[in-house]
Design a protein around this motif. Structure first.
Motif, short mmCIF file in Angstrom:
data_model
loop_
_atom_site.label_atom_id
_atom_site.label_comp_id
_atom_site.label_asym_id
_atom_site.label_seq_id
_atom_site.Cartn_x
_atom_site.Cartn_y
_atom_site.Cartn_z
N MET A 1 0.84 -1.17 0.00
CA MET A 1 0.00 0.00 0.00
C MET A 1 0.89 1.24 0.00
O MET A 1 1.96 1.25 0.60
CB MET A 1 -0.91 0.01 1.23
N TYR A 2 0.43 2.26 -0.71
CA TYR A 2 1.15 3.52 -0.80
C TYR A 2 0.34 4.63 -0.16
O TYR A 2 -0.89 4.63 -0.23
CB TYR A 2 1.42 3.90 -2.25
N GLU A 3 1.03 5.60 0.44
CA GLU A 3 0.40 6.81 0.92
C GLU A 3 1.06 7.96 0.18
O GLU A 3 2.29 8.08 0.22
CB GLU A 3 0.58 6.96 2.43
N LEU A 4 0.25 8.77 -0.47
CA LEU A 4 0.78 9.88 -1.25
C LEU A 4 0.20 11.20 -0.75
O LEU A 4 -0.99 11.26 -0.43
CB LEU A 4 0.41 9.70 -2.73
N GLN A 5 1.04 12.21 -0.72
CA GLN A 5 0.61 13.57 -0.41
C GLN A 5 0.35 14.23 -1.76
O GLN A 5 1.29 14.38 -2.56
CB GLN A 5 1.70 14.30 0.37
N VAL A 6 -0.90 14.60 -2.02
CA VAL A 6 -1.30 15.10 -3.33
C VAL A 6 -1.89 16.50 -3.18
O VAL A 6 -2.85 16.70 -2.43
CB VAL A 6 -2.32 14.16 -4.00
N VAL A 42 -3.41 4.07 -1.55
CA VAL A 42 -3.64 3.19 -2.71
C VAL A 42 -3.17 1.79 -2.38
O VAL A 42 -2.01 1.60 -2.02
CB VAL A 42 -2.89 3.71 -3.96
N GLU A 43 -4.08 0.82 -2.49
CA GLU A 43 -3.71 -0.59 -2.40
C GLU A 43 -3.64 -1.12 -3.82
O GLU A 43 -4.65 -1.18 -4.51
CB GLU A 43 -4.76 -1.37 -1.60
N THR A 44 -2.42 -1.47 -4.25
CA THR A 44 -2.22 -1.89 -5.63
C THR A 44 -0.95 -2.71 -5.74
O THR A 44 -0.07 -2.63 -4.88
CB THR A 44 -2.11 -0.65 -6.56
N PRO A 61 -0.29 17.39 -8.48
CA PRO A 61 1.12 17.11 -8.14
C PRO A 61 1.24 16.23 -6.89
O PRO A 61 0.60 16.50 -5.88
CB PRO A 61 1.71 18.49 -7.88
N VAL A 62 2.06 15.21 -7.01
CA VAL A 62 2.38 14.35 -5.85
C VAL A 62 3.66 14.91 -5.23
O VAL A 62 4.71 14.91 -5.85
CB VAL A 62 2.60 12.89 -6.29
N VAL A 63 3.54 15.41 -4.00
CA VAL A 63 4.68 16.08 -3.37
C VAL A 63 5.44 15.15 -2.42
O VAL A 63 6.59 15.44 -2.06
CB VAL A 63 4.26 17.36 -2.63
N ALA A 64 4.83 14.04 -2.03
CA ALA A 64 5.51 13.07 -1.17
C ALA A 64 4.82 11.73 -1.30
O ALA A 64 3.63 11.67 -1.61
CB ALA A 64 5.51 13.53 0.29
N SER A 65 5.58 10.66 -1.08
CA SER A 65 4.98 9.33 -1.14
C SER A 65 5.79 8.37 -0.29
O SER A 65 7.00 8.53 -0.14
CB SER A 65 4.93 8.82 -2.58
N THR A 66 5.09 7.39 0.28
CA THR A 66 5.73 6.35 1.08
C THR A 66 5.01 5.03 0.85
O THR A 66 3.83 5.00 0.52
CB THR A 66 5.70 6.66 2.59
N SER A 67 5.75 3.97 1.05
CA SER A 67 5.14 2.64 1.08
C SER A 67 4.74 2.36 2.52
O SER A 67 5.51 2.58 3.43
CB SER A 67 6.12 1.57 0.61
N VAL A 68 3.52 1.93 2.69
CA VAL A 68 3.01 1.68 4.05
C VAL A 68 2.82 0.19 4.24
O VAL A 68 2.35 -0.49 3.40
CB VAL A 68 1.67 2.41 4.27
#
Length: 68
Positions: A1-6, A42-44, A61-68
């Motif tokens: 799963m990903y967490e994105l700051q959008v 996002v679960e993908t 724009p995606v300004v940050a992202s992490t795998s959770v």
């Protein structure tokens, strides 16, 4: 799963646009948009870069992202 700051998401239409852009990459992706926090979970099984590119191409724009 990903967490994105959008950035740039202000309404339900924006959330739907982000959801559609992610599901264009992976139609079975589960997408949860938190407008107040400007976060997208996002679960993908798709690649993170592909997800980020699809969201950015949709105009958010995606300004940050992490795998959770």
């Amino acid at each position: 799963m990903y967490e994105l700051q959008v950035e740039g998401m202000t309404c339900g239409g924006c959330a739907n646009g982000v959801r559609r852009s992610v599901q264009a990459v992976d139609s079975s992706a589960k997408v949860n948009v938190d407008l107040a926090a400007k976060k997208v979970h996002v679960e993908t099984s798709a690649d993170l870069d592909a997800i980020k590119s699809a969201i950015a191409d949709a105009g958010f724009p995606v300004v940050a992202s992490t795998s959770v």
